[in-house]
Scaffold this motif. Structure first.
Motif, PDB file in Angstrom:
ATOM      1  N   VAL A 149     -36.064 -53.093  21.295  1.00 18.16           N
ATOM      2  CA  VAL A 149     -35.386 -52.548  20.120  1.00 18.16           C
ATOM      3  C   VAL A 149     -35.114 -51.072  20.379  1.00 18.16           C
ATOM      4  O   VAL A 149     -35.792 -50.434  21.183  1.00 18.16           O
ATOM      5  CB  VAL A 149     -36.213 -52.718  18.831  1.00 18.16           C
ATOM      6  N   GLN A 150     -34.108 -50.540  19.679  1.00 19.60           N
ATOM      7  CA  GLN A 150     -33.722 -49.152  19.913  1.00 19.60           C
ATOM      8  C   GLN A 150     -34.248 -48.250  18.807  1.00 19.60           C
ATOM      9  O   GLN A 150     -34.007 -48.488  17.628  1.00 19.60           O
ATOM     10  CB  GLN A 150     -32.202 -49.031  19.977  1.00 19.60           C
ATOM     11  N   MET A 151     -34.981 -47.196  19.222  1.00 18.44           N
ATOM     12  CA  MET A 151     -35.506 -46.188  18.311  1.00 18.44           C
ATOM     13  C   MET A 151     -34.787 -44.871  18.580  1.00 18.44           C
ATOM     14  O   MET A 151     -34.378 -44.596  19.720  1.00 18.44           O
ATOM     15  CB  MET A 151     -37.006 -45.995  18.520  1.00 18.44           C
ATOM     16  N   GLY A 152     -34.658 -44.035  17.536  1.00 14.58           N
ATOM     17  CA  GLY A 152     -33.979 -42.766  17.728  1.00 14.58           C
ATOM     18  C   GLY A 152     -34.549 -41.664  16.864  1.00 14.58           C
ATOM     19  O   GLY A 152     -35.035 -41.903  15.750  1.00 14.58           O
TER      20      GLY A 152
ATOM     21  N   PHE B 265     -34.492 -36.810  16.951  1.00 17.30           N
ATOM     22  CA  PHE B 265     -34.217 -35.578  17.684  1.00 17.30           C
ATOM     23  C   PHE B 265     -32.945 -35.681  18.540  1.00 17.30           C
ATOM     24  O   PHE B 265     -32.925 -35.259  19.688  1.00 17.30           O
ATOM     25  CB  PHE B 265     -35.414 -35.174  18.545  1.00 17.30           C
ATOM     26  N   GLU B 266     -31.890 -36.274  17.946  1.00 18.47           N
ATOM     27  CA  GLU B 266     -30.599 -36.442  18.607  1.00 18.47           C
ATOM     28  C   GLU B 266     -30.709 -37.213  19.920  1.00 18.47           C
ATOM     29  O   GLU B 266     -29.980 -36.956  20.881  1.00 18.47           O
ATOM     30  CB  GLU B 266     -29.944 -35.071  18.861  1.00 18.47           C
ATOM     31  N   ASP B 267     -31.609 -38.169  19.964  1.00 18.00           N
ATOM     32  CA  ASP B 267     -31.821 -38.968  21.174  1.00 18.00           C
ATOM     33  C   ASP B 267     -32.237 -40.367  20.756  1.00 18.00           C
ATOM     34  O   ASP B 267     -32.744 -40.582  19.645  1.00 18.00           O
ATOM     35  CB  ASP B 267     -32.911 -38.319  22.036  1.00 18.00           C
ATOM     36  N   SER B 268     -32.028 -41.348  21.616  1.00 18.58           N
ATOM     37  CA  SER B 268     -32.475 -42.709  21.338  1.00 18.58           C
ATOM     38  C   SER B 268     -32.910 -43.381  22.631  1.00 18.58           C
ATOM     39  O   SER B 268     -32.408 -43.056  23.709  1.00 18.58           O
ATOM     40  CB  SER B 268     -31.363 -43.526  20.661  1.00 18.58           C
TER      41      SER B 268
ATOM     42  N   LEU C  12     -35.796 -47.326  13.781  1.00 18.50           N
ATOM     43  CA  LEU C  12     -34.751 -48.167  14.340  1.00 18.50           C
ATOM     44  C   LEU C  12     -33.392 -47.536  14.060  1.00 18.50           C
ATOM     45  O   LEU C  12     -33.116 -47.102  12.940  1.00 18.50           O
ATOM     46  CB  LEU C  12     -34.800 -49.562  13.721  1.00 18.50           C
ATOM     47  N   VAL C  13     -32.545 -47.457  15.079  1.00 17.67           N
ATOM     48  CA  VAL C  13     -31.214 -46.870  14.912  1.00 17.67           C
ATOM     49  C   VAL C  13     -30.164 -47.813  15.497  1.00 17.67           C
ATOM     50  O   VAL C  13     -30.465 -48.657  16.350  1.00 17.67           O
ATOM     51  CB  VAL C  13     -31.108 -45.481  15.578  1.00 17.67           C
ATOM     52  N   ARG C  14     -28.921 -47.632  15.033  1.00 20.97           N
ATOM     53  CA  ARG C  14     -27.821 -48.499  15.434  1.00 20.97           C
ATOM     54  C   ARG C  14     -26.856 -47.769  16.362  1.00 20.97           C
ATOM     55  O   ARG C  14     -26.442 -46.645  16.080  1.00 20.97           O
ATOM     56  CB  ARG C  14     -27.045 -48.984  14.198  1.00 20.97           C
ATOM     57  N   SER C  15     -26.513 -48.433  17.467  1.00 16.45           N
ATOM     58  CA  SER C  15     -25.446 -47.976  18.355  1.00 16.45           C
ATOM     59  C   SER C  15     -25.114 -49.117  19.310  1.00 16.45           C
ATOM     60  O   SER C  15     -26.003 -49.874  19.717  1.00 16.45           O
ATOM     61  CB  SER C  15     -25.852 -46.725  19.142  1.00 16.45           C
ATOM     62  N   GLU C  16     -23.819 -49.253  19.634  1.00 15.05           N
ATOM     63  CA  GLU C  16     -23.334 -50.279  20.546  1.00 15.05           C
ATOM     64  C   GLU C  16     -23.860 -51.662  20.141  1.00 15.05           C
ATOM     65  O   GLU C  16     -23.717 -52.075  18.996  1.00 15.05           O
ATOM     66  CB  GLU C  16     -23.682 -49.904  21.984  1.00 15.05           C
ATOM     67  N   ASN C  17     -24.521 -52.382  21.051  1.00 14.20           N
ATOM     68  CA  ASN C  17     -24.953 -53.742  20.694  1.00 14.20           C
ATOM     69  C   ASN C  17     -26.296 -53.772  19.956  1.00 14.20           C
ATOM     70  O   ASN C  17     -26.738 -54.836  19.512  1.00 14.20           O
ATOM     71  CB  ASN C  17     -25.029 -54.636  21.936  1.00 14.20           C
ATOM     72  N   GLN C  18     -26.939 -52.620  19.820  1.00 16.89           N
ATOM     73  CA  GLN C  18     -28.172 -52.525  19.039  1.00 16.89           C
ATOM     74  C   GLN C  18     -27.797 -52.178  17.594  1.00 16.89           C
ATOM     75  O   GLN C  18     -27.447 -51.038  17.288  1.00 16.89           O
ATOM     76  CB  GLN C  18     -29.097 -51.466  19.625  1.00 16.89           C
ATOM     77  N   GLN C  19     -27.864 -53.149  16.695  1.00 20.30           N
ATOM     78  CA  GLN C  19     -27.370 -52.987  15.329  1.00 20.30           C
ATOM     79  C   GLN C  19     -28.463 -53.252  14.288  1.00 20.30           C
ATOM     80  O   GLN C  19     -28.190 -53.766  13.204  1.00 20.30           O
ATOM     81  CB  GLN C  19     -26.176 -53.912  15.099  1.00 20.30           C
TER      82      GLN C  19
END
Length: 356
Positions: A241-244, A246-249, A151-158
Motif C-alpha cells: 500500500v502507498q503511504m505519504g 512531507f511531500e513524499d510517498s 494512505l495516499v492516492r496516485s497513479e494505480n494506488q487509489q
C-alpha cells in the motif's frame, strides 16, 4: 478567557553518504521549519472548560497543519476533542526518544494525527481513550503536505482512509513521583476506500506497550501488528500500500509485525549554557508477512542538550529497507526491500530548536 501564543524555529544539518532525490532530505545545513501555535481556554463554570489548540508548521517545501481542535473539559477526568488530533495508539506521545522517530512512525503507528472526535478519561492511574476519525488529517488523499504518513492516492494506488475507530486503555502503577510503570493495549479498525473500484477494504492495528520511569532511567517497549486489505483493481499488488507525508510517498508492506524498544538516561547538567543532557538508544524493526520482502530495521543512538528554550539533538542512524535510507522512491525499502536489502545505510542528523 486565557489565550497563549507560541512557536518554534528549527535549524537542521544532515550528513548523508548517498544521493537523496527528495526535497525533504537535502544535504547540508538549512532552516528546517518555523511554527506558530495558538492555545486557549474559557471557563464555563467551576467544572466545565472550553479549550482549543492549533499549530501550523512552515517548511521550505511545504506548509502543514500539525493539529487543530476544539474541546470540552467536563472535569479533570473527562475531556472531548473535535478536529485534527493525535490518534490514541500505543505509547503516547511516542514510543521513541529521537528527533527521527522509529520505523513505526513511517507506517502510521506512532504520533499519527487524523480528523475526528476523541474522548479521554483519566483517574486513579487508569487512562482510557475512545475515538472516531472520519478521515485522515486532510479530506484529500492526494495531498502530501501532512505531518505523519497516511494512505495516499496516485497513479494505480487509489486507496484512502475512512471511518476509523480507536480504543486505548492503559494502567499506571506508581510507587512515587520518580518511579512508575505503564502498561497498555491499543486497537484500531477502519475502512480503505478504493476510488478505482468503489469498494471498501479493511485495515486494523493492535499494540501492547510498556513505559517505565525509574529515577533517571526511562525504558519503553511496543509490540504492534498492522494489516491493510485493500480492494484494488486487477493488476495492483495487494501486498503493498502507498503511504505519504512531507511531500513524499512510498510503498510499504501491507501486513507486518513491528517492535520498538528504547532506553533513555537523563543527566542533570550544570555546564556553560546547559541544564540538561539526555542520552538514548532507539531500536525498531518491521517483520513483514510476505516472505519475499526484506524486513526493515533502524538503530538510532543519540543525545539531546537543553539550555532553557534551546534544544540541540544529535542522532546517528543506521537503517536498512527504511524510508529515507535509500537513493530514491523507487529504490526505497519499506515495501519489498531496497536493491541491497542486507546493507545498512548511515545518516547523521543535528537539529537546533528554539521554542517560544
Amino acid at each position: 478567557m486565557n489565550l497563549n501564543f507560541g512557536g518554534a524555529i528549527w535549524l537542521r544539518g544532515v550528513t548523508i553518504p548517498y544521493l537523496q532525490e527528495t526535497t525533504a532530505n537535502k544535504r547540508g545545513f538549512y532552516i528546517d521549519q518555523f511554527r506558530i501555535s495558538v492555545d486557549g481556554d474559557y471557563g464555563v463554570d467551576d467544572r466545565t472548560k472550553l479549550t482549543f489548540s492549533s499549530q501550523v508548521r512552515f517548511f521550505q517545501y511545504q506548509t502543514l497543519i500539525h493539529h487543530m481542535w476544539v474541546g470540552v473539559d467536563f472535569s479533570e477526568n473527562h475531556t472531548i476533542k473535535l478536529g485534527v488530533t493525535q490518534v490514541p495508539f500505543g505509547t503516547i506521545p511516542g514510543s521513541t526518544n529521537s528527533f527521527w522517530y522509529s520505523l513505526g512512525y513511517y507506517i502510521g503507528l506512532e504520533d499519527d494525527h487524523d480528523a475526528g472526535l476523541k474522548y479521554h478519561f483519566n483517574k486513579n492511574g487508569w487512562d482510557l481513550y475512545l475515538a472516531y476519525f472520519m478521515n485522515a488529517d486532510y479530506n484529500d488523499a492526494t495531498a502530501l503536505n501532512r505531518f505523519a504518513p497516511d494512505l495516499v492516492r496516485s497513479e494505480n494506488q487509489q486507496n484512502e482512509e475512512r471511518n476509523q475507530g480507536n480504543i486505548r486503555i492503559a494502567k499506571v502503577f506508581q510507587n512515587d513521583v520518580s518511579n512508575s510503570t505503564e502498561i497498555g493495549f491499543s486497537g484500531e479498525i477502519g475502512q480503505i476506500n478504493n476510488r478505482a473500484t468503489g469498494k471498501d477494504g479493511l485495515r486494523w492495528k493492535s499494540a501492547f506497550h510498556y513505559v517505565g520511569t525509574y529515577n533517571k532511567w526511562s525504558p519503553k517497549f511496543q509490540l504492534s501488528r498492522y494489516v491493510y486489505e485493500p480492494k484494488n483493481p486487477d493488476g495492483v499488488d495487494d501486498r503493498l500500500v502507498q503511504m505519504g507525508f512531507f511531500e513524499d510517498s512510498r510503498l510499504i508492506a501491507a501486513k507486518a509485525n513491528v517492535i520498538n524498544a528504547s532506553l533513555r538516561r537523563d543527566f542533570g547538567l550544570d555546564w556553560w549554557l546547559f541544564q540538561e543532557l539526555d542520552i538514548y538508544m532507539d531500536y525498531s524493526k518491521v517483520f513483514k508477512d510476505e516472505s519475499s520482502f526484506a524486513d526493515s530495521e533502524l538503530i538510532n543512538p543519540g543525545a539531546v542538550l537543553r539550555a532553557g528554550p534551546l534544544y540541540i539533538w544529535f542522532d546517528f542512524m543506521w537503517g536498512k529497507n527504511a524510508w529515507y535510507f535509500n537513493d530514491s522512491q523507487e529504490a526505497s525499502g519499506p515495501g519489498a526491500g531496497a536493491p541491497n536489502p542486507n546493507r545498512f545505510e548511515y545518516r547523521q542528523n543535528i537539529s537546533i530548536e528554539w521554542f517560544f
